[in-house]
Design a protein around this motif. Structure first.
Motif, mmCIF file in Angstrom:
data_model
loop_
_atom_site.group_PDB
_atom_site.id
_atom_site.type_symbol
_atom_site.label_atom_id
_atom_site.label_comp_id
_atom_site.label_asym_id
_atom_site.label_seq_id
_atom_site.Cartn_x
_atom_site.Cartn_y
_atom_site.Cartn_z
ATOM 1 N N GLN A 201 -5.439 24.549 26.401
ATOM 2 C CA GLN A 201 -6.040 23.320 26.897
ATOM 3 C C GLN A 201 -7.523 23.524 27.220
ATOM 4 O OE1 GLN A 201 -3.841 21.643 30.163
ATOM 5 N NE2 GLN A 201 -5.445 20.155 30.686
ATOM 6 N N LEU A 202 -7.820 24.631 27.880
ATOM 7 C CA LEU A 202 -9.197 24.936 28.249
ATOM 8 C C LEU A 202 -10.065 25.161 27.015
ATOM 9 C CD1 LEU A 202 -11.059 25.489 30.694
ATOM 10 C CD2 LEU A 202 -10.292 27.862 30.637
ATOM 11 N N TYR A 203 -9.479 25.696 25.977
ATOM 12 C CA TYR A 203 -10.192 26.016 24.738
ATOM 13 C C TYR A 203 -10.869 24.791 24.133
ATOM 14 C CZ TYR A 203 -10.885 28.486 20.263
ATOM 15 O OH TYR A 203 -11.413 29.089 19.148
ATOM 16 N N GLN A 204 -10.318 23.604 24.408
ATOM 17 C CA GLN A 204 -10.809 22.385 23.775
ATOM 18 C C GLN A 204 -12.213 22.008 24.209
ATOM 19 O OE1 GLN A 204 -7.963 19.098 23.963
ATOM 20 N NE2 GLN A 204 -6.348 20.561 24.454
ATOM 21 N N TRP A 205 -12.605 22.358 25.429
ATOM 22 C CA TRP A 205 -13.906 21.866 25.906
ATOM 23 C C TRP A 205 -14.830 22.971 26.417
ATOM 24 C CZ3 TRP A 205 -9.370 19.398 27.705
ATOM 25 C CH2 TRP A 205 -8.813 19.912 28.874
ATOM 26 N N VAL A 206 -14.606 24.215 26.007
ATOM 27 C CA VAL A 206 -15.549 25.280 26.358
ATOM 28 C C VAL A 206 -16.439 25.576 25.159
ATOM 29 C CG1 VAL A 206 -13.982 26.315 28.033
ATOM 30 C CG2 VAL A 206 -13.977 27.144 25.669
ATOM 31 N N GLY A 207 -17.544 26.279 25.408
ATOM 32 C CA GLY A 207 -18.463 26.650 24.346
ATOM 33 C C GLY A 207 -17.958 27.838 23.539
ATOM 34 N N GLN A 208 -18.759 28.206 22.541
ATOM 35 C CA GLN A 208 -18.329 29.244 21.616
ATOM 36 C C GLN A 208 -18.117 30.589 22.301
ATOM 37 O OE1 GLN A 208 -17.431 28.614 18.480
ATOM 38 N NE2 GLN A 208 -16.695 30.738 18.431
ATOM 39 N N ALA A 228 -4.519 18.485 16.972
ATOM 40 C CA ALA A 228 -3.998 17.852 18.180
ATOM 41 C C ALA A 228 -5.065 17.006 18.855
ATOM 42 C CB ALA A 228 -3.484 18.917 19.146
ATOM 43 N N VAL A 229 -6.301 17.530 18.914
ATOM 44 C CA VAL A 229 -7.403 16.765 19.518
ATOM 45 C C VAL A 229 -7.664 15.496 18.729
ATOM 46 C CG1 VAL A 229 -9.860 16.793 20.068
ATOM 47 C CG2 VAL A 229 -8.445 18.797 20.565
ATOM 48 N N ASP A 230 -7.751 15.624 17.383
ATOM 49 C CA ASP A 230 -8.008 14.456 16.541
ATOM 50 C C ASP A 230 -6.892 13.427 16.674
ATOM 51 O OD1 ASP A 230 -10.325 15.584 15.699
ATOM 52 O OD2 ASP A 230 -9.527 16.351 13.804
ATOM 53 N N SER A 231 -5.656 13.896 16.782
ATOM 54 C CA SER A 231 -4.532 12.989 16.935
ATOM 55 C C SER A 231 -4.610 12.232 18.252
ATOM 56 C CB SER A 231 -3.217 13.772 16.864
ATOM 57 O OG SER A 231 -2.113 12.926 17.100
ATOM 58 N N ALA A 320 -25.808 13.130 26.274
ATOM 59 C CA ALA A 320 -27.165 13.548 26.608
ATOM 60 C C ALA A 320 -27.351 13.805 28.097
ATOM 61 C CB ALA A 320 -28.169 12.494 26.132
ATOM 62 N N VAL A 321 -26.566 13.112 28.951
ATOM 63 C CA VAL A 321 -26.708 13.309 30.396
ATOM 64 C C VAL A 321 -25.657 14.268 30.945
ATOM 65 C CG1 VAL A 321 -27.734 11.015 30.669
ATOM 66 C CG2 VAL A 321 -25.261 11.313 31.007
ATOM 67 N N GLY A 322 -24.861 14.891 30.067
ATOM 68 C CA GLY A 322 -23.940 15.925 30.524
ATOM 69 C C GLY A 322 -22.494 15.522 30.644
ATOM 70 N N ILE A 323 -22.114 14.359 30.080
ATOM 71 C CA ILE A 323 -20.719 13.928 30.117
ATOM 72 C C ILE A 323 -19.975 14.547 28.930
ATOM 73 C CG2 ILE A 323 -19.160 11.941 29.966
ATOM 74 C CD1 ILE A 323 -21.317 10.301 31.366
ATOM 75 N N ASP A 324 -18.883 15.202 29.212
ATOM 76 C CA ASP A 324 -18.128 15.910 28.179
ATOM 77 C C ASP A 324 -17.506 14.938 27.176
ATOM 78 O OD1 ASP A 324 -16.686 18.671 27.544
ATOM 79 O OD2 ASP A 324 -15.159 17.093 27.445
ATOM 80 N N ARG A 325 -17.331 15.425 25.947
ATOM 81 C CA ARG A 325 -16.767 14.614 24.872
ATOM 82 C C ARG A 325 -15.417 14.020 25.247
ATOM 83 N NH1 ARG A 325 -14.802 16.710 18.878
ATOM 84 N NH2 ARG A 325 -13.431 18.069 20.054
ATOM 85 N N MET A 326 -14.504 14.830 25.748
ATOM 86 C CA MET A 326 -13.173 14.341 26.079
ATOM 87 C C MET A 326 -13.197 13.427 27.300
ATOM 88 S SD MET A 326 -11.450 15.398 23.629
ATOM 89 C CE MET A 326 -9.837 14.850 24.187
ATOM 90 N N VAL A 327 -14.138 13.647 28.209
ATOM 91 C CA VAL A 327 -14.283 12.729 29.339
ATOM 92 C C VAL A 327 -14.708 11.359 28.834
ATOM 93 C CG1 VAL A 327 -15.586 12.261 31.446
ATOM 94 C CG2 VAL A 327 -14.770 14.569 30.985
ATOM 95 N N PHE A 328 -15.636 11.339 27.860
ATOM 96 C CA PHE A 328 -16.062 10.054 27.288
ATOM 97 C C PHE A 328 -14.879 9.337 26.643
ATOM 98 C CE2 PHE A 328 -17.582 7.403 23.803
ATOM 99 C CZ PHE A 328 -18.511 6.586 24.469
#
Length: 374
Positions: A201-208, A228-231, A320-328
């Protein structure tokens, strides 16, 4: 202070010595403060470990802490931080003092129980909460209270506390919070209780770099995870076709919210979390003003993005202001209710957000809106 003098006079100890300490505590002279510091240190050092402090000395310590200046209280806190014999009332008072004074007490005092730490979480400042979260061997009960408050800095401190009692459920909640709190991700990746399921789960939104750290500890199927993310994104966007009526914006309320945002920005307190909270509280105007101010975007461009025929420009502004992709993605339903929906979403097909850096997102957002305005 009079109570301490009276008790001292009735004791077998030296009345004159106690009176001298009281007088030194009242004095504002630099020399007297130094003498008082030395006397307090001597009292601490003279008390044998494991021996309960006499009522007379307890009164003296309380009198010093209540009447003395900040410098004296800081010395008391440092000296009494690990003392088992210290007066509990004094320890509780120092734990709620200014954070520089409270820090050693919160970190180490054996006299602070769970109820005392929970009281600090209710009554004291964020800095105190952070120190509670850092306290060695923090109980699960207090750790859960820190998580319940959901303060990003305290959550991050708790995630980095390797000796805290963190249950599997509590760790799952921390991982959930890491969607919006980027600072949580690194300590969670290194947390000894992280399991394979939570790592995925954590892997989805951390950096490389953090993904590499996770990969070194766990076997992550990146292809299956991406699917799973795309789904999940597709299932959320599949129901976006229905149109609703946007809520009207009250101009007076909008002006009040603009002033609030300006004050927060001027004070350095405007954060991405505030923008997200405005959406969750269904406050469109506050969201628009906060997003525009935080990203240094023209307000009219943000409003154009709110009614565009695709979520893409608004997504870029938020990233651009720091909101994560999955949060959006999690905010999209609420955003559609505010605006009546993006009128071309069904024709364009499901929209999937792609990973983009904050700097690139800001640049692309400005270009997108320039094209739309031109």
């Amino acid at each position: 202070m009079n109570a301490a003098v009276a008790l001292a006079a009735s004791s077998e100890g030296s009345h004159s010595e106690f009176s001298r300490l009281i007088a030194l505590a009242r004095s504002r002279s630099t020399d007297d403060r130094q003498r008082l510091l030395l006397a307090v240190a001597a009292l601490c050092d003279a008390n044998p470990p494991g021996v309960e402090l006499s009522p007379i000395l307890s009164e003296i310590f309380m009198a010093l802490a209540q009447q003395a200046e900040r410098e004296i209280r800081a010395v008391l806190a440092d000296r009494l931080a690990t003392a088992e014999w210290a007066p509990p009332a004094l320890i509780h008072m120092l734990a709620l003092d200014d954070i520089e004074i409270a820090r050693p007490i919160i970190a180490a005092s054996p006299l602070l129980k769970d109820e005392d730490l929970l009281r600090i979480l209710v009554e004291a400042t964020l800095e105190h909460h952070i120190e509670v979260a850092r306290r060695p061997h923090l109980s699960g009960r207090v750790a859960d209270a820190v998580i319940d408050q959901a303060e990003p800095a305290a959550l991050t401190a708790l995630a980095g506390n390797r000796t805290a009692e963190i249950s599997d459920e509590s760790l799952r909640r921390l991982v959930d919070h890491s969607r919006r709190v980027a600072g949580l991700r690194a300590p969670l990746v290194r947390h000894p209780r992280l399991n394979e399921q939570l790592a995925g789960q954590l892997y989805q939104w951390v950096g490389q770099a953090l993904r590499q750290s996770i990969g070194e500890r766990f076997r992550i199927d990146e292809t299956a995870l991406a699917q799973a993310v795309d789904s999940a994104v597709a299932s959320r966007t599949a129901t976006w076709g229905a149109q609703t009526s946007p809520k009207p914006v009250d101009p007076i309320q909008s002006e009040m919210e603009r002033r609030l945002v300006d004050k927060l920005k001027a004070a350095g307190q405007l954060r991405a979390g505030f923008v997200v909270r405005a959406v969750r509280e269904d406050r469109r105007s506050l969201f628009e003003h906060a997003l525009a101010a935080l990203g240094d975007f023209p307000l009219d461009q943000v409003r154009m993005a709110m009614t565009a025929d695709t979520p893409q420009p608004l997504y870029l502004a938020c990233v651009a202001v720091g909101i994560d992709r999955m949060v959006f993605v999690s905010m999209l339903d609420s955003l559609r209710k505010m605006t009546g929906g993006w009128t071309g979403e069904t024709a364009h097909g499901p929209w999937t957000p792609h990973a983009v850096s904050a700097a690139d997102a800001a640049r692309l957002f400005r270009r997108y809106e320039q094209r739309a305005g031109g």
